[in-house]
Design a protein around this motif. Structure first.
Motif, mmCIF file in Angstrom:
data_model
loop_
_atom_site.group_PDB
_atom_site.id
_atom_site.type_symbol
_atom_site.label_atom_id
_atom_site.label_comp_id
_atom_site.label_asym_id
_atom_site.label_seq_id
_atom_site.Cartn_x
_atom_site.Cartn_y
_atom_site.Cartn_z
ATOM 1 N N VAL A 1 -3.235 -7.265 2.083
ATOM 2 C CA VAL A 1 -4.237 -8.161 2.810
ATOM 3 C C VAL A 1 -4.036 -9.627 2.190
ATOM 4 C CG1 VAL A 1 -5.807 -6.295 3.407
ATOM 5 C CG2 VAL A 1 -6.386 -7.637 1.340
ATOM 6 N N ASN B 1 -10.771 -13.310 -4.018
ATOM 7 C CA ASN B 1 -12.077 -12.732 -4.831
ATOM 8 C C ASN B 1 -12.910 -13.837 -5.030
ATOM 9 O OD1 ASN B 1 -10.949 -10.147 -4.880
ATOM 10 N ND2 ASN B 1 -10.481 -10.403 -7.008
ATOM 11 N N GLU C 1 -9.971 -12.187 4.237
ATOM 12 C CA GLU C 1 -10.967 -11.306 3.735
ATOM 13 C C GLU C 1 -11.565 -11.893 2.267
ATOM 14 O OE1 GLU C 1 -9.804 -7.227 2.468
ATOM 15 O OE2 GLU C 1 -10.446 -7.995 0.554
ATOM 16 N N THR D 1 -13.505 -10.683 -1.041
ATOM 17 C CA THR D 1 -14.007 -9.591 -1.626
ATOM 18 C C THR D 1 -14.857 -10.280 -2.867
ATOM 19 O OG1 THR D 1 -12.321 -8.283 -1.598
ATOM 20 C CG2 THR D 1 -13.502 -7.655 -3.527
ATOM 21 N N VAL E 1 -9.143 3.599 -4.602
ATOM 22 C CA VAL E 1 -8.668 2.703 -5.558
ATOM 23 C C VAL E 1 -8.599 3.284 -6.872
ATOM 24 C CG1 VAL E 1 -8.298 0.282 -6.109
ATOM 25 C CG2 VAL E 1 -9.361 0.981 -3.839
ATOM 26 N N THR F 1 -8.390 -5.739 6.873
ATOM 27 C CA THR F 1 -9.250 -5.068 5.913
ATOM 28 C C THR F 1 -9.324 -3.567 6.381
ATOM 29 O OG1 THR F 1 -10.340 -6.928 5.052
ATOM 30 C CG2 THR F 1 -11.191 -4.905 4.253
HETATM 31 N N1 LIG Z 1 -10.045 -7.414 -4.783
HETATM 32 C C1 LIG Z 1 -9.496 -6.294 -5.400
HETATM 33 C C2 LIG Z 1 -9.157 -4.908 -4.976
HETATM 34 N N2 LIG Z 1 -9.094 -4.670 -4.019
HETATM 35 C C3 LIG Z 1 -9.254 -5.428 -2.674
HETATM 36 C C4 LIG Z 1 -8.540 -4.907 -1.722
HETATM 37 O O1 LIG Z 1 -7.889 -6.028 -1.335
HETATM 38 C C5 LIG Z 1 -8.676 -4.107 -0.418
HETATM 39 O O2 LIG Z 1 -7.619 -3.663 -0.228
HETATM 40 C C6 LIG Z 1 -9.895 -4.587 0.428
HETATM 41 O O3 LIG Z 1 -10.766 -5.313 -0.326
HETATM 42 C C7 LIG Z 1 -10.290 -3.552 1.173
HETATM 43 O O4 LIG Z 1 -9.577 -2.881 1.958
HETATM 44 N N3 LIG Z 1 -8.403 -4.200 -5.778
HETATM 45 C C8 LIG Z 1 -8.430 -4.531 -7.219
HETATM 46 O O5 LIG Z 1 -7.715 -3.451 -7.848
HETATM 47 N N4 LIG Z 1 -8.843 -5.458 -7.558
HETATM 48 C C9 LIG Z 1 -9.261 -6.529 -7.004
HETATM 49 O O6 LIG Z 1 -9.545 -7.624 -7.405
#
Ligand SMILES: Nc1c(NC[C@H](O)[C@H](O)[C@H](O)CO)[nH]c(=O)[nH]c1=O
Ligand SMILES: C[S@@+](CC[C@H](N)C(=O)[O-])C[C@H]1O[C@@H](n2cnc3c(N)ncnc32)[C@H](O)[C@@H]1O
Ligand SMILES: N[C@@H](Cc1ccc(O)cc1)C(=O)O
Ligand code: SF4
Length: 455
Positions: free
Chosen positions: A79, A83, A138, A140, A308, A416
């Motif tokens: 994606v 952050n 997106e 986060t 994850v 997402t």
């Molecule tokens: N933002 C972080 C993620 N995961 C977010 C991904 O992009 C995820 O695919 C989406 O938020 C929801 O599908 N993973 C990490 O390990 N560290 C991050 O900072």
């Protein structure tokens, strides 16, 4: 188990079963649902003593890779996201975490530096608006549990009535702090620039957003969704076994509370993710018990889009400083964590390989061990960096295309929620996101400097 002997913590749950490795592998290959004993045999490769059998490990990885291909095909997704964490101020004190700064250091009358940050809603909006302009779709956002952060003004009024015992509800008014973070709903509304997908509010944060009230998680997530929340991250999971939480995060919500929080988010109609943070004091039995909790939750609700595995980053953490761990997970453990997640979680489509935690070389290898998603562009990273990880803060779409085509797979931009997919053609380029409100294929450029070389 990583860097410590099995009985160091006197755990009740140990990685010993009556199942054989051969039987567990046969079940995995046949697509039968695994039980905890099967999972432990695969995760440990069924050896009698500590240590992984390299040949058996390859058999597990191969079974997981085949399962991945059968479940979701050969595409590798990612994606365009940012952050944007709101504050590092936290009162919880988890021993694996160096993201947080002690909340009282942010108070106006504290004489000294806190070394972290708090953003106002207006600052969050500007940061997200800037990234949306670059093409992301997106955001986060995960934060410390700042005592002034509340759901909304109604929540603040309730917490103010606990006049005599504010510590009981972990509340202090914004006036006590140098910077006012506003409320959760104000932050979410501020971050909802042009309909960007807002992925925020872990069960731990949702617990904070309902502290001192009898509101349900479903109520609270409904109100957060009305303010702009689109999906919730299933971090704060760590290891969903009480005896491990007692060691690494005694101040955090328990396993049942985490499950209730996630269930409430899904009841409110939100997608969620789920995580595991492994490679510290836990053993393989704990890892598989954790997978079992997540699979059961998904059986009942069905709203978990991806799992994850977050490999513990040990360098700058209290667990390491106090000698409770001496290192993180080995390469073998990382590979088996991904593979057994794929084989055990027969009801979750996507397994994410986190390049922040693993670096480029290993995160690509893990795409051949059961993972199918390679996270996002993120543009900024604080959790891993502060814990001592050095894998950078940004991957461009061109980096993604080069990396994924190098292992013979097809790079695919996704939304997402995984409902929209756009394959990228390696022969064209330069590549940029197209799914965002302002995304027209223009390449995302790094604002943080070049990604750290990691391999
Ligand atoms: N933002 C972080 C993620 N995961 C977010 C991904 O992009 C995820 O695919 C989406 O938020 C929801 O599908 N993973 C990490 O390990 N560290 C991050 O900072
Ligand atoms: C830093 S917290 C922020 C959100 C919120 N305070 C919470 O605990 O849910 C988000 C997640 O980051 C992960 N994390 C924190 N420190 C880590 C470390 N040293 N290594 C790997 N993951 C870590 C943990 O899984 C944690 O739940
Ligand atoms: N940002 C979190 C990880 C994370 C965030 C959102 C998710 O959906 C999953 C994982 C970390 O680095 O630890
Ligand atoms: S993991 Fe979350 S709750 Fe725990 S100390 Fe870090 S920021 Fe605070």
């Amino acid at each position: 188990m990583t860097g410590t002997a099995h009985d160091d913590f006197g755990f009740e749950h140990v990685p010993e079963t009556d199942q054989s490795f051969e039987n567990a592998l046969a079940k995995a290959r046949a697509g039968e649902r695994l039980d905890v004993a099967d999972g432990v045999e695969l995760m440990t490769t069924g050896t009698d003593s500590d240590g992984i059998d390299p040949h058996r490990k390859e058999l597990v990885l191969e079974a997981a890779d085949r399962r991945r291909a059968a479940m979701v095909g050969d595409d590798v997704t990612f994606v365009a996201n940012l952050n944007n964490n709101v504050t590092t101020a936290c009162t919880t004190g988890c021993l694996f975490c160096n993201f947080k700064n002690t909340a009282h250091r942010f108070e106006t009358d504290f004489d000294g530096d806190h070394g972290g940050f708090t953003k106002t809603p207006a600052e969050s909006r500007d940061i997200v608006a800037d990234a949306v302009e670059m093409g992301i779709y997106e955001v986060t956002s995960v934060s410390g549990l700042h005592p002034a952060l509340v759901l909304d003004e109604e929540h603040r009024e309730i917490l103010q009535t606990y006049d005599n015992s504010p510590a009981e509800v972990n509340y202090k008014p914004p006036a006590a702090y140098d910077t006012d973070p506003g409320t959760y709903t104000e932050q979410l509304t501020a971050m909802s620039v042009d309909g960007v997908h807002v992925h925020s509010m872990t069960p731990e944060e949702a617990y904070h957003a309902k502290r001192g009230t009898d509101w349900t998680y479903e109520d609270v997530y409904h109100r957060l969704a009305d303010a702009g929340l689109d999906s919730a991250p299933g971090t704060a999971a760590e290891i969903l076994v009480p005896e491990v939480r007692d060691v690494i995060c005694p101040g955090k919500i328990g396993t049942d509370e985490w499950v209730a929080g996630m269930a409430g988010a899904m009841d409110a109609g939100l997608d969620v993710t789920a995580t595991i943070m492994y490679g510290h004091v836990e053993n393989e039995m704990h890892r598989v018990m954790h997978l079992d909790v997540v699979r059961d939750l998904q059986d009942r609700y069905g709203g978990i889009t991806e799992f994850v595995p977050l490999s513990f980053v040990y360098q700058n953490t209290p667990l390491y400083d106090r000698g409770l761990v001496t290192e993180g997970a080995s390469d073998d453990e990382d590979e088996l964590m991904i593979a057994v997640s794929r084989l055990y979680l027969d009801n979750i489509d996507h397994i994410q390989s986190s390049w922040v935690k693993f670096g480029n070389a290993k995160s690509l290898k893990l795409l051949n061990c059961g993972a199918d998603d390679l996270m996002g562009t993120i543009l900024s990273e604080e959790i891993t960096k502060r814990a001592g990880g050095g894998f950078g803060e940004f991957r461009s779409f061109d980096d993604y295309v080069d990396m994924i085509t190098a292992i013979g797979r097809r790079p695919v931009e996704r939304s997402t929620d995984y409902r929209i997919h756009r394959p990228l053609d390696p022969d064209e380029g330069p590549h940029g996101p197209t799914l965002g409100p302002r995304a027209d294929g223009t390449p995302l450029l790094d604002r943080t400097g070049p990604a750290t070389a990691d391999d």
